[in-house]
Enzyme design. Sequence first.
Site, PDB file in Angstrom:
ATOM      1  N   SER A  56     -15.326 -30.910 -11.421  1.00  9.81           N
ATOM      2  CA  SER A  56     -14.217 -30.124 -11.974  1.00  9.81           C
ATOM      3  C   SER A  56     -14.397 -29.825 -13.456  1.00  9.81           C
ATOM      4  CB  SER A  56     -12.880 -30.834 -11.750  1.00  9.81           C
ATOM      5  OG  SER A  56     -12.788 -32.016 -12.511  1.00  9.81           O
ATOM      6  N   LYS A  86      -9.749 -34.194 -17.406  1.00 11.36           N
ATOM      7  CA  LYS A  86      -9.386 -32.787 -17.578  1.00 11.36           C
ATOM      8  C   LYS A  86      -9.219 -32.489 -19.063  1.00 11.36           C
ATOM      9  CE  LYS A  86      -8.888 -31.527 -13.189  1.00 11.36           C
ATOM     10  NZ  LYS A  86      -9.599 -32.711 -12.637  1.00 11.36           N
TER      11      LYS A  86
END
Length: 215
Positions: A133, A170
């Site tokens: 990701s 993230k």
Amino acid sequence: MTKLTARQQQVFDLIRRAIERSGFPPTRAEIAAELGFSSPNAAEEHLRALARKGVIELAAGASRGIRLLGIDDAPHQFTLPHAGLMQLSLPLVGRVAAGSPILAQEHISQHYACDPALFTSKPDYLLKVRGLSMRDAGILDGDLLAVQKRTEAKDGQIIVARLGDDVTVKRLMRRPGGLELIAENPDYENIFVKAGSADFALEGIAVGLIRSGEL
């Protein structure tokens, strides 16, 4: 500060911005892509020129082993270790069980001795990255992310956070009504966390990255 050529100044400024934004310096490939160099080797040549001029220091064999030198207000800087000092001993955190502290003994698979020069600030532990990701930020599956424990982070920093029973990496951005956790890969969706959500807890910020073979 030593006089730099226009191109060297661009490279230096890019490194500084990357550290301010995410907590760790760019890779050679990221520098090449950002500044339009033909290859990462061209970026390497400029980095070596900056090192010769004494404004950065390069850590051999580390994709993000770049430190800014001689700047009083340099972001996320730390005192350079003297030769012969012991290396950092950092716990490697594997899978994290729901509801338990991230540094609980049962989560620590081993310890690594690491050169402090690899990091932009002193980390507390290494977290093994799972998934892609954050691929476009240069963070790949199997990488070891160096994490400094924090309860607060700035917009744009790469963070480690708990979301319910999961731990995720993230980029953090504040939005009206909450936080957005941004994936650096178009194949993955961003995550919006409502303000005050009991399912969210900030565990720390990224201060470096180690790829397989760099230890």
